[in-house]
Design an enzyme around this catalytic site. Structure first.
Site, PDB file in Angstrom:
ATOM      1  N   ASP A   1      50.445  69.380  37.318  1.00 22.72           N
ATOM      2  CA  ASP A   1      51.518  69.795  36.426  1.00 22.72           C
ATOM      3  C   ASP A   1      51.486  71.338  36.381  1.00 22.72           C
ATOM      4  O   ASP A   1      50.486  71.942  36.787  1.00 22.72           O
ATOM      5  CB  ASP A   1      51.253  69.187  35.035  1.00 22.72           C
ATOM      6  CG  ASP A   1      52.037  69.872  33.947  1.00 22.72           C
ATOM      7  OD1 ASP A   1      53.262  69.931  34.067  1.00 22.72           O
ATOM      8  OD2 ASP A   1      51.404  70.386  32.987  1.00 22.72           O
TER       9      ASP A   1
ATOM     10  N   ASP B   1      53.158  73.878  33.531  1.00 23.71           N
ATOM     11  CA  ASP B   1      52.953  74.453  32.190  1.00 23.71           C
ATOM     12  C   ASP B   1      51.732  73.860  31.490  1.00 23.71           C
ATOM     13  O   ASP B   1      51.663  72.647  31.288  1.00 23.71           O
ATOM     14  CB  ASP B   1      54.163  74.121  31.296  1.00 23.71           C
ATOM     15  CG  ASP B   1      55.274  75.118  31.471  1.00 23.71           C
ATOM     16  OD1 ASP B   1      54.997  76.322  31.492  1.00 23.71           O
ATOM     17  OD2 ASP B   1      56.436  74.675  31.587  1.00 23.71           O
TER      18      ASP B   1
HETATM   19  O1  M1P Z   1      57.477  71.869  31.999  1.00 24.89           O
HETATM   20  C1  M1P Z   1      57.646  71.462  30.684  1.00 24.89           C
HETATM   21  C2  M1P Z   1      59.055  71.765  30.184  1.00 24.89           C
HETATM   22  O2  M1P Z   1      59.274  73.171  30.256  1.00 24.89           O
HETATM   23  C3  M1P Z   1      60.481  73.607  29.717  1.00 24.89           C
HETATM   24  O3  M1P Z   1      60.527  73.265  28.351  1.00 24.89           O
HETATM   25  P1  M1P Z   1      60.873  74.320  27.168  1.00 24.89           P
HETATM   26  O4  M1P Z   1      61.893  75.264  27.705  1.00 24.89           O
HETATM   27  O5  M1P Z   1      61.336  73.432  26.065  1.00 24.89           O
HETATM   28  O6  M1P Z   1      59.574  75.002  26.837  1.00 24.89           O
HETATM   29  C4  M1P Z   1      61.665  72.950  30.387  1.00 24.89           C
HETATM   30  O7  M1P Z   1      61.858  73.495  31.673  1.00 24.89           O
HETATM   31  C5  M1P Z   1      61.487  71.458  30.474  1.00 24.89           C
HETATM   32  O8  M1P Z   1      62.471  70.902  31.318  1.00 24.89           O
HETATM   33  C6  M1P Z   1      60.128  71.070  31.011  1.00 24.89           C
HETATM   34  O9  M1P Z   1      59.946  69.678  30.954  1.00 24.89           O
END
Ligand code: M1P
Length: 255
Positions: A20, A22
């Site tokens: 993953d 983030d």
């Molecule tokens: O990767 C996790 C999420 O990151 C973003 O979420 P947010 O902008 O709410 O922090 C988005 O790109 C989301 O699609 C993705 O799942």
């Protein structure tokens, strides 16, 4: 090692390690550290590596580097709805073709009306982001700054804005076959049921990997890594930060 080194030249060509993005390779929405980049470079000499993120490729380039397609053997954006193997694009599906214009129109009209009718301290812009494999819905809007993101996240935690909206959508469109996933700070993703991160595994089915590891920070039920983490085809590793990812990689592959 060049980007195009054949899998057969890796120490363990039958092992694929997927990450993953983030919270697993990078802090949320931020850039990858030199340490993680270096570890991935070394890891790639041993095994085949890929990332699978919910965001689109443009965001992943911001976070992992403009050369992201050279750094990873597999690049799976939008859960694998946009997919690359060693820099070459693989066949992909689209959300709009799957749902059709008529149903999509009804869905977006409901979302925009709903968002217009809730109390929020701040609104910015881009409330519905239309992507290849999903839509992303953000009550504050995707143009929020980092400080505004952090504010919204706290507000949402206290007021359950996103969770309540997801329930309203489920009630309004019970027969649409959609899954709603709150994976980030300010938004949620909407995609056909089954198009979660396990979607990317269909791109590697023909490669006969014996071991497919997956690293993710949202591996708990309801998190957007849960399905692939739990999937019998993967060996799941739940992490709580990029440092944790590095620690487990060192234990598994660098002893
Ligand atoms: O990767 C996790 C999420 O990151 C973003 O979420 P947010 O902008 O709410 O922090 C988005 O790109 C989301 O699609 C993705 O799942």
């Amino acid at each position: 090692m060049s980007a195009a080194t054949p899998f057969s030249e890796r120490e363990h060509p039958d092992t694929l390690v997927l990450f993953d993005v983030d919270g697993t390779l990078t802090p949320a929405r931020l850039q990858v550290s030199d340490e993680v980049r270096d570890v991935l470079k070394e890891l790639r000499k041993k095994v085949v590596i890929g990332f699978v993120g919910g965001s689109d490729l443009a965001k992943q380039k911001e976070q992992l580097g403009a050369d992201v397609l050279d750094q990873f053997d597999y690049a799976f954006s939008e859960n694998g709805l946009t997919a690359y193997k060693q820099g070459k694009e693989l066949a992909s599906q689209s959300f709009i073709n799957w749902i059709g214009e008529d149903k999509y129109n009804k869905l977006v009209v409901f979302i925009l009306r709903y968002l217009a009718n809730i109390e929020l301290p701040k609104r910015r812009g881009t409330f519905v982001e239309f992507r290849n494999g999903m839509i992303n819905v953000s009550p504050i809007g995707r143009n929020a700054s980092t400080a505004e993101r952090n504010e919204f996240e706290k507000f949402d935690l206290a007021n359950k804005i996103r969770a309540t909206m997801v329930e309203a959508l489920k009630k309004e469109f019970p027969d649409y076959g959609l899954t709603y996933s709150i994976g980030g700070q300010i938004s949620f993703d909407v995609f056909p049921t089954g198009w979660d991160k396990t979607y990317c595994l269909r791109h590697v089915e023909g490669e006969n990997f014996k071991n497919i590891h997956f690293f993710g920070d949202k591996s708990y039920k309801g998190g957007n890594d849960y399905e692939i983490y739990e999937d019998p085809r993967t060996i799941g590793h739940a992490v709580n930060s990029p440092d944790d990812t590095v620690r487990i990689l060192k234990e598994l592959f660098f002893q």
